[in-house]
Design an enzyme around this catalytic site. Sequence first.
Site, PDB file in Angstrom:
ATOM      1  N   HIS A 126       0.877  -1.173   0.000  1.00 43.59           N
ATOM      2  CA  HIS A 126       0.000   0.000   0.000  1.00 43.59           C
ATOM      3  C   HIS A 126       0.919   1.230   0.000  1.00 43.59           C
ATOM      4  O   HIS A 126       2.027   1.175   0.532  1.00 43.59           O
ATOM      5  CB  HIS A 126      -0.827  -0.061   1.293  1.00 43.59           C
ATOM      6  CG  HIS A 126      -1.892   0.970   1.427  1.00 43.59           C
ATOM      7  ND1 HIS A 126      -1.626   2.271   1.798  1.00 43.59           N
ATOM      8  CD2 HIS A 126      -3.239   0.893   1.268  1.00 43.59           C
ATOM      9  CE1 HIS A 126      -2.774   2.941   1.877  1.00 43.59           C
ATOM     10  NE2 HIS A 126      -3.759   2.132   1.551  1.00 43.59           N
ATOM     11  N   ASP A 203       3.082  -4.401   7.973  1.00 52.91           N
ATOM     12  CA  ASP A 203       1.907  -3.553   7.841  1.00 52.91           C
ATOM     13  C   ASP A 203       0.698  -4.460   8.043  1.00 52.91           C
ATOM     14  O   ASP A 203       0.329  -5.232   7.146  1.00 52.91           O
ATOM     15  CB  ASP A 203       1.917  -2.910   6.449  1.00 52.91           C
ATOM     16  CG  ASP A 203       0.605  -2.194   6.134  1.00 52.91           C
ATOM     17  OD1 ASP A 203      -0.300  -2.218   6.986  1.00 52.91           O
ATOM     18  OD2 ASP A 203       0.511  -1.635   5.030  1.00 52.91           O
ATOM     19  N   GLN A 206      -4.480  -4.802   7.059  1.00 51.68           N
ATOM     20  CA  GLN A 206      -5.487  -5.756   6.568  1.00 51.68           C
ATOM     21  C   GLN A 206      -5.474  -7.068   7.347  1.00 51.68           C
ATOM     22  O   GLN A 206      -6.500  -7.748   7.419  1.00 51.68           O
ATOM     23  CB  GLN A 206      -5.251  -6.060   5.080  1.00 51.68           C
ATOM     24  CG  GLN A 206      -5.504  -4.887   4.162  1.00 51.68           C
ATOM     25  CD  GLN A 206      -6.916  -4.340   4.258  1.00 51.68           C
ATOM     26  OE1 GLN A 206      -7.850  -5.034   4.649  1.00 51.68           O
ATOM     27  NE2 GLN A 206      -7.082  -3.093   3.918  1.00 51.68           N
ATOM     28  N   LYS A 229     -10.618  -0.529  10.498  1.00 54.77           N
ATOM     29  CA  LYS A 229     -10.837  -1.692   9.629  1.00 54.77           C
ATOM     30  C   LYS A 229     -11.258  -2.919  10.446  1.00 54.77           C
ATOM     31  O   LYS A 229     -11.512  -3.978   9.889  1.00 54.77           O
ATOM     32  CB  LYS A 229      -9.557  -2.002   8.843  1.00 54.77           C
ATOM     33  CG  LYS A 229      -9.209  -0.926   7.814  1.00 54.77           C
ATOM     34  CD  LYS A 229      -7.981  -1.299   7.041  1.00 54.77           C
ATOM     35  CE  LYS A 229      -7.369  -0.137   6.292  1.00 54.77           C
ATOM     36  NZ  LYS A 229      -8.111   0.248   5.073  1.00 54.77           N
ATOM     37  N   CYS A 369      -4.749   2.655  -3.494  1.00 54.03           N
ATOM     38  CA  CYS A 369      -3.452   3.082  -2.941  1.00 54.03           C
ATOM     39  C   CYS A 369      -2.371   2.033  -3.183  1.00 54.03           C
ATOM     40  O   CYS A 369      -1.513   1.805  -2.324  1.00 54.03           O
ATOM     41  CB  CYS A 369      -3.548   3.400  -1.452  1.00 54.03           C
ATOM     42  SG  CYS A 369      -4.698   4.720  -1.096  1.00 54.03           S
TER      43      CYS A 369
HETATM   44  N1  PLP Z   1      -1.787  -0.737   4.583  1.00 57.66           N
HETATM   45  C1  PLP Z   1      -2.725  -1.463   3.978  1.00 57.66           C
HETATM   46  C2  PLP Z   1      -2.378  -2.836   3.481  1.00 57.66           C
HETATM   47  C3  PLP Z   1      -4.006  -0.946   3.810  1.00 57.66           C
HETATM   48  O1  PLP Z   1      -4.938  -1.661   3.201  1.00 57.66           O
HETATM   49  C4  PLP Z   1      -4.286   0.347   4.306  1.00 57.66           C
HETATM   50  C5  PLP Z   1      -5.603   0.945   4.111  1.00 57.66           C
HETATM   51  O2  PLP Z   1      -6.336   0.616   3.227  1.00 57.66           O
HETATM   52  C6  PLP Z   1      -3.269   1.041   4.941  1.00 57.66           C
HETATM   53  C7  PLP Z   1      -2.037   0.481   5.065  1.00 57.66           C
HETATM   54  C8  PLP Z   1      -3.486   2.408   5.480  1.00 57.66           C
HETATM   55  O3  PLP Z   1      -4.469   2.394   6.454  1.00 57.66           O
HETATM   56  P1  PLP Z   1      -4.999   3.771   7.030  1.00 57.66           P
HETATM   57  O4  PLP Z   1      -5.580   4.521   5.869  1.00 57.66           O
HETATM   58  O5  PLP Z   1      -6.003   3.383   8.037  1.00 57.66           O
HETATM   59  O6  PLP Z   1      -3.815   4.464   7.598  1.00 57.66           O
END
Ligand code: PLP
Length: 411
Positions: A126, A203, A206, A229, A369
């Site tokens: 992401h 990270d 998810q 989430k 993203c």
């Molecule tokens: N990393 C992953 C794999 C994600 O799917 C997301 C959000 O969709 C994020 C990071 C970023 O999350 P946030 O927007 O809550 O900071």
Amino acid sequence: MRAAFDPQTVRADFPTLQREVRPGVPLVYLDSTASSLKPRQVVERLADFYLHHYANIHRGIHTLAEEATAAYEEARQKVALFLGAHEAEEIIFVRNATEAINLVAHAWARAHLRRGDLIVLTQAEHHANIVPWHILAAERGVRLAFVPVDGEGRLDLDAFHRLLAQGPRLVALTHMSNVTGVVPPVADMVRAARQAGARVLLDGAQAAPHLPLHVAALEVDFYAVSAHKMLGPSGIGALYARREVLETMQPFLGGGGMIRRVTLEGFAPAEPPARFEAGTPPIAEAVGWAAAIDYLQTLGMERLHAYEQELGAYALARLAEVPGLRLLGPTTMESRGAVFAFWLDAAHPHDVAQVLDHYGVAVRAGHHCAQPLHRHFGVPASARAGLYFYNTRADIDRLVEALGHVVRMFA
Ligand code: PLP
């Protein structure tokens, strides 16, 4: 053994699921990968906290301040237990997973990495786990290398091991892709990375909503999550960092709450986690997140995961019936979660999402993203159905039926 999970036992907890998007068109919510719905229990806990217990924390000595402080610190305990951390002090509350990763870039990497040091990422990241490192590379001259993925979005592990041989200082990768759903073999990867002398960041934005976790057993150094989430409020997330690593991190934001002492000449920072929580934190959000964790744990993460895997297999089988649908990700549920990004030959993803919305089916369209990953798949964008435990086979049937309308409409 507990009985298998039945989503009908929880759907009444999510009033949004009882909604119609237009008269006579009930909602099918398949956008949980972007943000989950909130059960009544979380919203009621937030309301109760705001209406009866709210005050600023840590600095007050009146009853409300003490109650609010206790609730906030109890939330830290719950997050620590949920993630499988050794100690609550290893949890730093932040705004979201993005901020958690940026905190590592600011508070750890800027103190420890030098020009020429290597950071290993993957092509499946992401933007939250790419851009902070691009910023650092431009500022400090660190080098970035990306583990490629194959046609199904799985990591090229040979390439990963070749990169480890170059002695990276940090390996940072997603624990579950928000596009392909791929869950890499993180236990082996973390072990190999640590043996190569690298710190490891996962990270977990998810993975945390869907997988039983044990960050201490995994021996990762950093783990990033967002509450929104996983049934919690927006505006709060956490960075888990191993205590030994936390001790070596420098403050990022300066201000109230993160100091031991301030003089006109300088300041002495507080111990972690306060060192990294400058200013008034997301107090009520933490309390709401704790209620979300209670909710998930009452249902049981193992049980929810098993149900989502079964529902995912049903979704894969049904999506395979849609003519001209190309899945961006593995076509079996092995080592993947129940998120399905796809390209339809018939129509652009934005048109797909718009027609699906007409039939009440909420999916997301765009690059999610993850532009480098979409470039790898040779498409500018995709439509994405992200499932959670409150979804049912009937929801998948509605999706596939609506996709049939899209195909016919654009044929
Ligand atoms: N990393 C992953 C794999 C994600 O799917 C997301 C959000 O969709 C994020 C990071 C970023 O999350 P946030 O927007 O809550 O900071």
